[in-house]
Design a protein around this motif. Structure first.
Motif, PDB file in Angstrom:
ATOM      1  N   LEU A   8      13.989-103.603 -49.891  1.00 54.77           N
ATOM      2  CA  LEU A   8      13.127-104.132 -48.675  1.00 54.77           C
ATOM      3  C   LEU A   8      13.365-105.669 -48.129  1.00 54.77           C
ATOM      4  O   LEU A   8      13.815-106.579 -49.259  1.00 54.77           O
ATOM      5  CB  LEU A   8      11.572-103.753 -48.940  1.00 54.77           C
ATOM      6  N   ASP A  10      11.346-107.914 -48.350  1.00 53.62           N
ATOM      7  CA  ASP A  10      10.838-109.065 -49.320  1.00 53.62           C
ATOM      8  C   ASP A  10      11.163-108.752 -50.670  1.00 53.62           C
ATOM      9  O   ASP A  10      10.305-109.189 -51.543  1.00 53.62           O
ATOM     10  CB  ASP A  10       9.114-109.073 -48.868  1.00 53.62           C
ATOM     11  N   ALA A  31      17.836-102.244 -44.131  1.00 56.75           N
ATOM     12  CA  ALA A  31      17.393-101.735 -42.851  1.00 56.75           C
ATOM     13  C   ALA A  31      16.547-102.719 -42.077  1.00 56.75           C
ATOM     14  O   ALA A  31      15.175-102.578 -42.411  1.00 56.75           O
ATOM     15  CB  ALA A  31      17.026-100.315 -42.700  1.00 56.75           C
ATOM     16  N   GLU A  32      17.066-103.331 -40.878  1.00 55.36           N
ATOM     17  CA  GLU A  32      16.120-103.910 -39.870  1.00 55.36           C
ATOM     18  C   GLU A  32      15.409-102.886 -39.086  1.00 55.36           C
ATOM     19  O   GLU A  32      16.291-102.214 -38.230  1.00 55.36           O
ATOM     20  CB  GLU A  32      16.923-104.798 -38.942  1.00 55.36           C
ATOM     21  N   VAL A  33      14.070-102.608 -39.116  1.00 53.59           N
ATOM     22  CA  VAL A  33      13.441-101.699 -38.416  1.00 53.59           C
ATOM     23  C   VAL A  33      12.419-101.815 -37.523  1.00 53.59           C
ATOM     24  O   VAL A  33      11.495-102.896 -38.121  1.00 53.59           O
ATOM     25  CB  VAL A  33      13.092-100.439 -39.402  1.00 53.59           C
ATOM     26  N   ALA A  37       9.122-104.511 -38.179  1.00 53.28           N
ATOM     27  CA  ALA A  37       9.032-105.777 -37.128  1.00 53.28           C
ATOM     28  C   ALA A  37       7.542-105.912 -36.373  1.00 53.28           C
ATOM     29  O   ALA A  37       7.427-106.678 -35.697  1.00 53.28           O
ATOM     30  CB  ALA A  37      10.097-105.664 -36.386  1.00 53.28           C
ATOM     31  N   LEU A  47      10.010-113.379 -38.658  1.00 51.58           N
ATOM     32  CA  LEU A  47      11.087-112.487 -38.223  1.00 51.58           C
ATOM     33  C   LEU A  47      12.457-112.875 -38.673  1.00 51.58           C
ATOM     34  O   LEU A  47      13.616-112.041 -39.027  1.00 51.58           O
ATOM     35  CB  LEU A  47      10.877-111.771 -36.774  1.00 51.58           C
ATOM     36  N   PHE A  51      14.911-111.418 -41.496  1.00 50.28           N
ATOM     37  CA  PHE A  51      16.204-110.782 -40.952  1.00 50.28           C
ATOM     38  C   PHE A  51      17.197-111.493 -41.524  1.00 50.28           C
ATOM     39  O   PHE A  51      18.186-111.038 -41.938  1.00 50.28           O
ATOM     40  CB  PHE A  51      16.343-110.713 -39.402  1.00 50.28           C
ATOM     41  N   GLY A 104       5.029-103.906 -51.174  1.00 53.51           N
ATOM     42  CA  GLY A 104       3.905-104.840 -51.098  1.00 53.51           C
ATOM     43  C   GLY A 104       2.811-104.444 -50.360  1.00 53.51           C
ATOM     44  O   GLY A 104       1.926-105.575 -50.075  1.00 53.51           O
ATOM     45  N   ARG A 107       0.524 -99.408 -47.138  1.00 56.60           N
ATOM     46  CA  ARG A 107       0.909 -98.671 -45.912  1.00 56.60           C
ATOM     47  C   ARG A 107       2.188 -98.140 -46.281  1.00 56.60           C
ATOM     48  O   ARG A 107       2.481 -96.754 -45.855  1.00 56.60           O
ATOM     49  CB  ARG A 107       1.086 -99.476 -44.544  1.00 56.60           C
ATOM     50  N   LEU A 108       2.912 -98.633 -46.927  1.00 64.94           N
ATOM     51  CA  LEU A 108       4.551 -98.447 -47.528  1.00 64.94           C
ATOM     52  C   LEU A 108       4.278 -97.450 -48.667  1.00 64.94           C
ATOM     53  O   LEU A 108       5.217 -96.540 -48.815  1.00 64.94           O
ATOM     54  CB  LEU A 108       5.237 -99.750 -47.636  1.00 64.94           C
ATOM     55  N   PHE A 398       2.227-111.318 -46.481  1.00 64.80           N
ATOM     56  CA  PHE A 398       2.474-110.086 -46.849  1.00 64.80           C
ATOM     57  C   PHE A 398       1.055-109.352 -47.317  1.00 64.80           C
ATOM     58  O   PHE A 398       0.443-110.082 -47.971  1.00 64.80           O
ATOM     59  CB  PHE A 398       3.670-109.695 -47.887  1.00 64.80           C
TER      60      PHE A 398
HETATM   61  C1  DLZ Z   1       8.311-108.466 -42.684  1.00 67.80           C
HETATM   62  C2  DLZ Z   1       9.479-107.452 -42.562  1.00 67.80           C
HETATM   63  C3  DLZ Z   1      10.160-107.472 -41.454  1.00 67.80           C
HETATM   64  C4  DLZ Z   1       9.625-108.291 -40.264  1.00 67.80           C
HETATM   65  N1  DLZ Z   1      11.175-106.324 -41.245  1.00 67.80           N
HETATM   66  C5  DLZ Z   1      11.558-105.959 -42.267  1.00 67.80           C
HETATM   67  C6  DLZ Z   1      12.648-104.875 -41.929  1.00 67.80           C
HETATM   68  O1  DLZ Z   1      13.133-104.699 -40.861  1.00 67.80           O
HETATM   69  N2  DLZ Z   1      13.238-104.205 -42.908  1.00 67.80           N
HETATM   70  C7  DLZ Z   1      12.709-104.346 -44.196  1.00 67.80           C
HETATM   71  O2  DLZ Z   1      13.047-103.766 -45.236  1.00 67.80           O
HETATM   72  N3  DLZ Z   1      11.573-105.210 -44.245  1.00 67.80           N
HETATM   73  C8  DLZ Z   1      10.870-105.723 -43.427  1.00 67.80           C
HETATM   74  N4  DLZ Z   1       9.765-106.659 -43.625  1.00 67.80           N
HETATM   75  C9  DLZ Z   1       9.420-106.747 -44.936  1.00 67.80           C
HETATM   76  C10 DLZ Z   1       8.460-105.435 -45.153  1.00 67.80           C
HETATM   77  O3  DLZ Z   1       7.497-105.422 -44.128  1.00 67.80           O
HETATM   78  C11 DLZ Z   1       7.676-105.536 -46.687  1.00 67.80           C
HETATM   79  O4  DLZ Z   1       8.451-105.150 -47.290  1.00 67.80           O
HETATM   80  C12 DLZ Z   1       6.484-104.778 -46.656  1.00 67.80           C
HETATM   81  O5  DLZ Z   1       5.414-105.148 -45.744  1.00 67.80           O
HETATM   82  C13 DLZ Z   1       6.036-104.751 -47.932  1.00 67.80           C
HETATM   83  O6  DLZ Z   1       5.524-106.055 -48.574  1.00 67.80           O
END
Ligand code: DLZ
Ligand code: SF4
Length: 515
Positions: A8, A10, A31-33, A37, A47, A51, A104, A107-108, A398
């Motif tokens: 991820l 972070d 992956a940027e998703v 975002a 952002l 990224f 972190g 939700r995930l 986060f």
């Molecule tokens: C904060 C963030 C953003 C803006 N974009 C991504 C992303 O495109 N891909 C990704 O793997 N992680 C991103 N993150 C960080 C996640 O949101 C973060 O891992 C979770 O909020 C858990 O802390």
């Protein structure tokens, strides 16, 4: 066994447990998703930072011969969720399992549980060992305690790690030197010059992407200078340890208009996305003390932020479960005033804190706690609105760290899980710790009436309004003695505060779903 390893945005660390047993034939997926975002409307700099750091970490892995599958935001096949990208990679075949380090936020956690049901191969979620205190250790410490207090947890962590210990005793004979860390800045005192990180080509490309795709998001991009690689984060840390740490203690709580960083380390964002290691930072700060390069009050205060506070809030976040953010202990029901986004207010302290936030995706802990947080609590802003703001506007936000700090510490919406009392303060506190009031349209010395500092009447109103909930709190005995002594003024204070709330835009919120 061929493994797909999801990393991820972070978790950009070589120490990530998801990478620990990487073998030839494995693949690392970044992956940027859009789901990540947009789950909150992130500051543009946040952002760009995430990224750009993801792209640079992916290149670093690839340079070392690791097979990387990098999905850009503009990839036409992008499914725009992390789970979707895992399923898409799996559908292209050849993997026997998925490995990921725990995320972190709840939700995930739930998203990965659903993914495990959907995926045709096992999904293994591993602990995040980048923290100094493993979750089971925190749970064992918390077990059976009536109250969770950072100070006691922190002492355990000092003993556990041996940081700043002489045998079984704290160095200097005390655990905590905070009493020495509340100095006002002497007039004319200039904070140290800060290292500037010059944006390279990766950052520049992501700036263009974010300007294009997130044009309406909060925040300026001009001054972007976040670390987005391990080397840059290391440079920031070294600069802090060498040049800034010695003054960190004394002026830790001070504020000065137009000075966003003062003696703060500004490493939280890099640390939270994996570019720095928490224990290494603490050990190096201790080494600076042992070598006589920084005083104990500075080093102890700094180590406490990381070893104590940061680990404590993370423990609380997981311990309290996903309903933690649903609490609203003070029954706060107002909208967040618009000036939290626009910065357009006559309150000099708030204008500076919001302006700094817009320009840098940063404000230091006292601005967050005692200016914007304190005001939101005094106004009675609903926790969902306050949490959404903090999650959005700070590069280091986060949920594991934002929730206990904002919901618990800043606005007391958890009713005292994180802090033993609300950090409510009138304008006098801000005046004591800053130079804001001298340049403000309001008069901090006026308690009420035309031109009086809004924090003053709102403070007394807060105590009066919440007396049924807070009067019995022994840590508030002193202010409540004053509240009782002014009983004949209560109605007038409440009326004036209500008019002020309306004028500031803190109107009653229409009930709506969560975030
Ligand atoms: C904060 C963030 C953003 C803006 N974009 C991504 C992303 O495109 N891909 C990704 O793997 N992680 C991103 N993150 C960080 C996640 O949101 C973060 O891992 C979770 O909020 C858990 O802390
Ligand atoms: Fe803030 Fe009140 Fe001081 Fe103005 S007078 S800067 S509003 S504390």
């Amino acid at each position: 066994m061929r493994t797909l390893r999801l990393l991820l945005g972070d978790q950009l660390s070589d120490q990530a447990t998801s990478l620990s047993d990487i073998a030839p034939g494995d693949m690392v997926l970044l992956a940027e998703v859009m789901e990540e975002a947009t789950y909150v409307p992130h500051h543009k700099q946040k952002l760009v930072m995430v990224f750009a750091a993801m792209r640079r970490f992916a290149s670093r892995l690839a340079d070392r011969g690791v097979a990387v599958r990098y999905v850009g935001l503009d990839d036409p096949a992008n499914t725009h969720s992390l789970a979707g990208e895992v399923l898409r990679a799996l559908s292209e075949g050849g993997f026997d399992r998925v490995v990921v380090t725990e995320p972190g936020e709840w939700r995930l956690v739930r998203a990965f549980e659903r993914l495990a049901v959907q995926a045709a191969v096992p999904v293994e979620v591993r602990p995040d060992t980048r923290f100094i205190c493993p979750r089971p250790v925190f749970e064992a410490w918390a077990d059976g305690r009536r109250e969770l207090r950072m100070e006691f947890f922190y002492r355990e962590m000092r003993r556990r790690t041996g940081l700043l210990m002489d045998g079984d005793q704290p160095v200097g004979g005390r655990w905590n030197f905070d009493a020495e860390n509340r100095k006002r800045l002497p007039k004319g005192m200039r904070p140290p010059k800060r290292l500037r990180i010059v944006p390279g080509p990766v950052v520049q490309a992501v700036v263009r992407l974010v300007e294009q795709r997130f044009a309406g998001n909060f925040g300026d991009l001009d001054g972007f200078d976040w670390a987005t690689s391990h080397d840059e984060a290391e440079a920031l840390l070294a600069h802090f340890l060498d040049d800034i740490l010695p003054g960190f203690g004394d002026w830790q709580d001070a504020m000065k208009g137009g000075e966003p960083y003062l003696w703060h380390a500004r490493i939280s964002a890099a640390l939270n996305i994996g570019l720095l290691d928490a224990l290494d930072i603490c050990r190096r700060a201790e080494a600076a003390y042992r070598a006589g390069r920084a005083p104990l009050n500075a080093v102890e205060g700094f180590i406490r932020q990381i070893l104590g506070w940061r680990e404590f809030v993370r423990g609380v976040y997981w311990l309290k479960g996903e309903d933690y953010l649903a609490g609203n202990a003070l029954g706060a029901d107002r909208r967040l005033p618009w000036f939290y986004w626009s910065g357009e207010t006559e309150m000099a302290c708030v204008r500076d804190a919001v302006g700094t936030t817009r320009r840098h995706a940063y404000a230091h802990h006292i601005q967050r706690l005692m200016v914007t947080g304190n005001l939101a609590m005094l106004l009675g802003v609903h926790p969902d609105e306050v949490n959404l703001w903090y999650m959005s506007v700070y590069a280091d936000a986060f949920e594991w760290v934002e929730a206990p700090n904002t919901h618990g510490m800043a606005i007391f919406a958890d009713g005292g899980v994180v802090g033993s009392k609300p950090y409510a303060a009138s304008g006098a506190y801000i005046n004591r710790m800053s130079d804001y009031c001298a340049a403000c349209a309001y008069d901090v010395r006026l308690k009420r009436g035309e031109g009086a500092c809004p924090f003053n009447v709102l403070y007394w109103d807060f105590l009066i309004r919440n007396a049924p909930r807070l009067d019995a709190n022994p840590r508030l005995a002193m202010p409540y003695r004053a509240v009782h002594a002014m009983r004949s003024d209560h109605d007038a204070i409440r009326e004036e505060a209500e008019a002020l709330r309306a004028a500031l835009g803190a109107v009653v919120r229409q009930p709506q779903g969560g975030r």
